[in-house]
Design a protein around this motif. Sequence first.
Motif, PDB file in Angstrom:
ATOM      1  N   LEU A  23      23.203  36.070  26.841  1.00  0.00           N
ATOM      2  CA  LEU A  23      22.750  36.230  25.456  1.00  0.00           C
ATOM      3  C   LEU A  23      23.158  37.624  25.002  1.00  0.00           C
ATOM      4  O   LEU A  23      23.002  38.599  25.761  1.00  0.00           O
ATOM      5  CB  LEU A  23      21.235  36.095  25.335  1.00  0.00           C
ATOM      6  CG  LEU A  23      20.559  34.819  25.842  1.00  0.00           C
ATOM      7  CD1 LEU A  23      20.240  34.923  27.319  1.00  0.00           C
ATOM      8  CD2 LEU A  23      19.269  34.573  25.069  1.00  0.00           C
ATOM      9  N   LEU A  24      23.677  37.730  23.793  1.00  0.00           N
ATOM     10  CA  LEU A  24      24.098  39.042  23.296  1.00  0.00           C
ATOM     11  C   LEU A  24      24.009  39.086  21.774  1.00  0.00           C
ATOM     12  O   LEU A  24      23.962  38.046  21.105  1.00  0.00           O
ATOM     13  CB  LEU A  24      25.526  39.350  23.762  1.00  0.00           C
ATOM     14  CG  LEU A  24      26.645  38.403  23.304  1.00  0.00           C
ATOM     15  CD1 LEU A  24      27.242  38.832  21.969  1.00  0.00           C
ATOM     16  CD2 LEU A  24      27.737  38.324  24.359  1.00  0.00           C
ATOM     17  N   ASN A  25      23.987  40.296  21.249  1.00  0.00           N
ATOM     18  CA  ASN A  25      24.025  40.513  19.808  1.00  0.00           C
ATOM     19  C   ASN A  25      25.359  41.142  19.433  1.00  0.00           C
ATOM     20  O   ASN A  25      25.920  41.928  20.211  1.00  0.00           O
ATOM     21  CB  ASN A  25      22.888  41.438  19.373  1.00  0.00           C
ATOM     22  CG  ASN A  25      21.523  40.852  19.681  1.00  0.00           C
ATOM     23  OD1 ASN A  25      21.349  39.634  19.684  1.00  0.00           O
ATOM     24  ND2 ASN A  25      20.556  41.719  19.960  1.00  0.00           N
ATOM     25  N   ALA A  26      25.856  40.796  18.244  1.00  0.00           N
ATOM     26  CA  ALA A  26      27.140  41.337  17.809  1.00  0.00           C
ATOM     27  C   ALA A  26      27.213  41.357  16.286  1.00  0.00           C
ATOM     28  O   ALA A  26      26.626  40.492  15.623  1.00  0.00           O
ATOM     29  CB  ALA A  26      28.284  40.496  18.361  1.00  0.00           C
ATOM     30  N   PRO A  27      27.931  42.330  15.725  1.00  0.00           N
ATOM     31  CA  PRO A  27      28.152  42.308  14.270  1.00  0.00           C
ATOM     32  C   PRO A  27      28.990  41.089  13.896  1.00  0.00           C
ATOM     33  O   PRO A  27      29.853  40.652  14.669  1.00  0.00           O
ATOM     34  CB  PRO A  27      28.895  43.615  14.004  1.00  0.00           C
ATOM     35  CG  PRO A  27      29.430  44.064  15.324  1.00  0.00           C
ATOM     36  CD  PRO A  27      28.543  43.487  16.378  1.00  0.00           C
ATOM     37  N   ASN A  28      28.731  40.537  12.715  1.00  0.00           N
ATOM     38  CA  ASN A  28      29.403  39.294  12.313  1.00  0.00           C
ATOM     39  C   ASN A  28      30.924  39.412  12.302  1.00  0.00           C
ATOM     40  O   ASN A  28      31.627  38.440  12.571  1.00  0.00           O
ATOM     41  CB  ASN A  28      28.905  38.849  10.932  1.00  0.00           C
ATOM     42  CG  ASN A  28      27.486  38.319  10.995  1.00  0.00           C
ATOM     43  OD1 ASN A  28      26.989  37.988  12.072  1.00  0.00           O
ATOM     44  ND2 ASN A  28      26.814  38.253   9.849  1.00  0.00           N
ATOM     45  N   ASN A  29      31.439  40.609  11.994  1.00  0.00           N
ATOM     46  CA  ASN A  29      32.904  40.758  11.942  1.00  0.00           C
ATOM     47  C   ASN A  29      33.545  40.778  13.335  1.00  0.00           C
ATOM     48  O   ASN A  29      34.772  40.801  13.467  1.00  0.00           O
ATOM     49  CB  ASN A  29      33.296  42.008  11.156  1.00  0.00           C
ATOM     50  CG  ASN A  29      32.796  43.291  11.793  1.00  0.00           C
ATOM     51  OD1 ASN A  29      32.014  43.269  12.738  1.00  0.00           O
ATOM     52  ND2 ASN A  29      33.256  44.428  11.281  1.00  0.00           N
TER      53      ASN A  29
END
Length: 285
Positions: free
Chosen positions: A217-223
């Motif tokens: 599981l990870l978070n990332a900027p949409n771009n």
Amino acid sequence: MSKLKIAIQKSGRLNEDSMKILKDVGIAIVNGKDQLKASAKNFPLEVFYLRNGDIPQYLKDGVVDVAIIGENVLVEKGQNITVAVKLGFSSCKVSVAIPKGKGYNSIKDLEGKRIATSYPNTVNQFLKDNNVNANLHIINGSVEIAPNIGLADAIVDIVSSGSTLFKNNLKEVDVILKSEAVLAVSPQISTENQAILNKLQFRLQSVLKARNSRYVLLNAPNNKVDDIINILPGMKSPTVLPLAEEGWSSLHSVINKNDFWEIIDELKANGAEGILVCPIENMVL
């Protein structure tokens, strides 16, 4: 009701790993101390605790339907017995070892030499495949001592950590066979028990797949989402969910545990943050 009869090594590490994987696939075995046979409470299965070297003959004779056994024993004594699943534990090698002070360039150096081993069939086939003639001395037990007492010039035996070879002033010079625990099937298994085996195989493959995978599981900027999707292998494609913070998404996927660190480094380089990696109990595909 018919029960699938499975043979497991009576004691030792292979016994422990075998019982663990049966537990992991949800099979509860009721067995007392020193019991030679036990039944599962929640699956049509009977467990027979046998000497490892005897198991191939029990499979051939149809006394048991399946067995968890080392590949090395099957190669030595279980010709024409089918392997249903490779189980990924109890890994070892059947190797050639010689005294540390001796030189070795290739298997041809064993021409005319004396070899001590507990695996005559495996060694004879290996020598035949390499057109080498050697004299075999068959020993059941402490093979490593043979060169030290002048009984042999080399040995062929199981090697795990290599510590036993080191203690006996020997060095590993050639690998004949790489082995792991396998689920082997009797050629005499009945149609009814084959159906039970199919259910067991399905469970085993789910657990083995899970053991070799990790949930990420990870978070990332949409771009950066498209770049990260290209990195994550996933089963089909990663799950992408919007976060409360605008412009960010959460990605969920599955990766092979052996690729773990390489993939993590690549994810970080492409903008991933807050990466969580979790074990998986089962994967039903």
